[in-house]
Scaffold this motif. Structure first.
Motif: not given
Length: 70
Positions: A39-66
């Motif tokens: 959730m820290e990474l999701v919040s960071w993507l949202k605030t610093e890079h302007g991503l929506g919650h679903g997109h940020a969450n998907a990127l973080v989930a996939h990256t961490l799982a990989e």
């Protein structure tokens, strides 16, 4: 015929289209961040890079799982 992406990867085409960066670039950004918690990474993507919650969450989930081999 290729199978449709499932899970977080199903968001990837719309993320690339909306934000204009390839998924590998987003994943590299996540990996280079000093943050490690989901959730820290999701919040960071949202605030610093302007991503929506679903997109940020998907990127973080996939990256961490990989990275953890899950």
């Amino acid at each position: 015929m290729t199978a449709a992406a499932k899970g977080p990867a199903s968001y990837f085409p719309s993320i690339e289209k909306k934000y204009g960066r390839p998924i590998t670039e987003w994943m590299d950004l996540i990996r280079s961040s000093p943050l490690t918690k989901h959730m820290e990474l999701v919040s960071w993507l949202k605030t610093e890079h302007g991503l929506g919650h679903g997109h940020a969450n998907a990127l973080v989930a996939h990256t961490l799982a990989e990275d953890t081999g899950k």
